[in-house]
Design a protein around this motif. Structure first.
Motif, PDB file in Angstrom:
ATOM      1  N   LYS A  27       0.891  -1.285   0.031  1.00  0.00           N
ATOM      2  CA  LYS A  27       0.117  -0.127  -0.145  1.00  0.00           C
ATOM      3  C   LYS A  27       1.027   1.243   0.010  1.00  0.00           C
ATOM      4  O   LYS A  27       0.595   2.100  -0.907  1.00  0.00           O
ATOM      5  N   LYS A  30       2.626   1.804  -3.307  1.00  0.00           N
ATOM      6  CA  LYS A  30       1.726   2.276  -4.352  1.00  0.00           C
ATOM      7  C   LYS A  30       1.679   3.679  -4.073  1.00  0.00           C
ATOM      8  O   LYS A  30       1.590   4.481  -5.213  1.00  0.00           O
ATOM      9  N   LYS A  31       1.291   4.217  -2.925  1.00  0.00           N
ATOM     10  CA  LYS A  31       1.229   5.533  -2.811  1.00  0.00           C
ATOM     11  C   LYS A  31       2.555   6.115  -3.241  1.00  0.00           C
ATOM     12  O   LYS A  31       2.369   7.485  -3.716  1.00  0.00           O
ATOM     13  N   LEU A  33       4.612   5.479  -5.244  1.00  0.00           N
ATOM     14  CA  LEU A  33       4.680   5.471  -6.907  1.00  0.00           C
ATOM     15  C   LEU A  33       3.849   6.672  -7.443  1.00  0.00           C
ATOM     16  O   LEU A  33       4.166   7.287  -8.492  1.00  0.00           O
ATOM     17  N   THR A  34       2.521   6.701  -6.973  1.00  0.00           N
ATOM     18  CA  THR A  34       1.609   7.560  -7.366  1.00  0.00           C
ATOM     19  C   THR A  34       2.301   9.091  -7.234  1.00  0.00           C
ATOM     20  O   THR A  34       2.473   9.922  -8.108  1.00  0.00           O
ATOM     21  N   ASP A  35       2.870   9.191  -5.990  1.00  0.00           N
ATOM     22  CA  ASP A  35       3.481  10.684  -5.724  1.00  0.00           C
ATOM     23  C   ASP A  35       4.779  10.817  -6.372  1.00  0.00           C
ATOM     24  O   ASP A  35       5.095  11.937  -6.440  1.00  0.00           O
ATOM     25  N   LEU A  37       5.089  10.241  -9.376  1.00  0.00           N
ATOM     26  CA  LEU A  37       4.632  10.517 -10.771  1.00  0.00           C
ATOM     27  C   LEU A  37       4.977  11.852 -11.368  1.00  0.00           C
ATOM     28  O   LEU A  37       5.749  12.166 -12.263  1.00  0.00           O
ATOM     29  N   TYR A 149       7.109   3.838   1.269  1.00  0.00           N
ATOM     30  CA  TYR A 149       6.597   5.041   0.664  1.00  0.00           C
ATOM     31  C   TYR A 149       7.670   5.615  -0.065  1.00  0.00           C
ATOM     32  O   TYR A 149       7.567   6.102  -1.374  1.00  0.00           O
ATOM     33  N   GLY A 152       8.927   4.033  -3.116  1.00  0.00           N
ATOM     34  CA  GLY A 152       8.091   4.152  -4.035  1.00  0.00           C
ATOM     35  C   GLY A 152       8.392   5.517  -4.874  1.00  0.00           C
ATOM     36  O   GLY A 152       8.510   5.528  -6.021  1.00  0.00           O
ATOM     37  N   ALA A 156       9.735   5.571  -8.921  1.00  0.00           N
ATOM     38  CA  ALA A 156       9.157   6.175  -9.869  1.00  0.00           C
ATOM     39  C   ALA A 156      10.069   7.248 -10.593  1.00  0.00           C
ATOM     40  O   ALA A 156      10.083   7.378 -11.872  1.00  0.00           O
TER      41      ALA A 156
ATOM     42  N   PRO B  82      -4.140  18.646  -6.913  1.00  0.00           N
ATOM     43  CA  PRO B  82      -3.207  17.584  -6.878  1.00  0.00           C
ATOM     44  C   PRO B  82      -1.951  17.836  -7.541  1.00  0.00           C
ATOM     45  O   PRO B  82      -1.844  18.557  -8.434  1.00  0.00           O
ATOM     46  N   ILE B  84      -0.023  16.531  -9.705  1.00  0.00           N
ATOM     47  CA  ILE B  84       0.022  16.301 -11.079  1.00  0.00           C
ATOM     48  C   ILE B  84      -0.757  17.204 -11.894  1.00  0.00           C
ATOM     49  O   ILE B  84      -0.320  17.783 -12.871  1.00  0.00           O
TER      50      ILE B  84
END
Lengths: 276, 101
Positions: A27, A30-31, A33-35, A37, A149, A152, A156, B82, B84
């Protein structure tokens, strides 16, 4: 934040969690990796340009990609290219790299204050990815920072950096110039996006610290290279703020004492949550 | 790949990694005074300021282009957009401004 998995004790600590519960780790990963981006997007033009210039400087594609894989530090890599271009020796390049990246010492130390303890291996992994941008994203998050975190976020950023170095080597100009130029703002926009919400949360302290950081960097940049200038600017700003706070008390002595108590309270909570 | 180059890159990697690693595996701040630890937690804001200024002013053909783009980012971030979206909008604004002016 925390998910209780089977066999919860009174303190909420299970052996599985202490060892790192895989579901929770996934979890956080994933968070992260998203942050990460926005960093990946911001790195794209920088990495493409690096690949392009590396080719023009005479590096092979393998050398360019290897450098991005092993060094993972934009400013230092660019600097090495300009040094190689003027025929500098390997020792000089390595020394300059060390000096430019020494500032990360400060960033890792600061992350150390906010991160959960984690295992040594986990820390060794995310330490590798501690670029300015990864630090900025991770450090503006609420404590305690989870190892996975940070891993991740770093992953990325790293994927984009290495991948687009290779892409840039071959296709350099595949992005129109206007787009390339516009994307140069991406990393700065990211820093602004990280800073502004902190102002809402922490108030004028953030404004003063950031203002001093920017001001000192602007002045120091007249004498020294970026790496040193950022490092000294940071130290000066943080120390300057502390001195100002104590001397001026920003008006009231009691208030700063109160702030101390709040801080320790926060510390205690942090310590508790990282024990869990 | 030339061997000299490869070794140089490996050494560059090491001298980059070591400063990033040392504080995380060796630093023990538990017994540090509160003010020193407080200063460490304030590092991010000072670093962010130093990273934004003066660098952002060199982006684009004109200082005001960077100001417009950065300003857009700041406003969006203030209203909680956000990451992004903030980054995308800043790129968009700079692109449009560069094309128009």
């Amino acid at each position: 934040m925390k998910t209780f998995s089977g066999g919860v004790t009174a303190l909420g600590v299970t052996a599985a969690e202490r060892a790192g519960d895989p579901a929770t780790q996934t979890k956080h990963l994933k968070k992260g990796l998203t942050d990460g981006l926005p960093i990946a997007i911001g790195y794209m033009p920088v990495a493409i340009t690096f690949g392009l210039i590396a080719g023009a400087t005479g590096l092979s594609v393998g050398e360019a990609v290897l450098m991005s894989m092993l060094v993972f530090a934009g400013a230092a890599q660019y600097m090495s290219l300009s040094m190689i271009a003027v025929g500098a020796g390997a020792v000089e390049v390595v020394l300059a790299t060390f000096i430019v990246n020494l500032r990360h010492l400060l960033m890792s130390a600061s992350i150390h204050e906010k991160a959960e303890t984690g295992t040594k291996a986990q820390r060794a992994v995310y330490a590798f990815g501690m670029t300015d941008e990864v630090f900025a994203v991770a450090s503006t998050k609420q404590a305690p920072l989870r190892s996975f975190y940070i891993i991740g976020v770093a992953a990325a950023a790293y994927g984009s950096w290495v991948g687009f170095t290779g892409a840039g080597y071959y296709m350099g100009a595949f992005l129109p110039v206007v787009v390339q130029e516009s994307m140069a703002i991406a990393l700065y926009a990211l820093f602004i996006a990280l800073l502004v919400p902190s102002i809402r949360k922490e108030g004028r302290m953030v404004v003063i610290l950031a203002g001093m950081g920017g001001l000192f960097h602007s002045v120091l940049a007249l004498w020294m290279s970026t790496g040193w200038a950022i490092m000294f600017a940071t130290v000066l700003a943080v120390a300057g703020y502390e001195v100002m706070e104590r001397l001026l008390g920003f008006g009231k002595g009691e208030e700063s004492e109160l702030a101390d108590i709040d801080y320790e309270e926060e510390e205690r909570k942090e310590a508790e949550s990282s024990c869990r | 790949m030339s061997m000299t180059m490869v070794w140089m890159i490996v050494a560059m990697g090491l001298v980059t990694y070591i400063p990033r690693l040392l504080p995380l595996v060796m630093l023990n701040t538990e017994n540090w005074p509160a003010w020193a630890r407080r200063m460490l937690t304030r590092v991010p804001y000072a670093v962010l300021g130093a990273l934004i200024l003066p660098g952002i002013l060199t982006v684009g053909d004109n200082v005001w282009f960077a100001v417009a783009s950065g300003g857009t980012a700041a406003v969006l971030a203030y209203f909680g957009a956000p990451l992004i979206v903030v980054v995308g909008a800043a790129i968009g604004v700079l692109g449009v401004v560069q094309m128009v002016f």
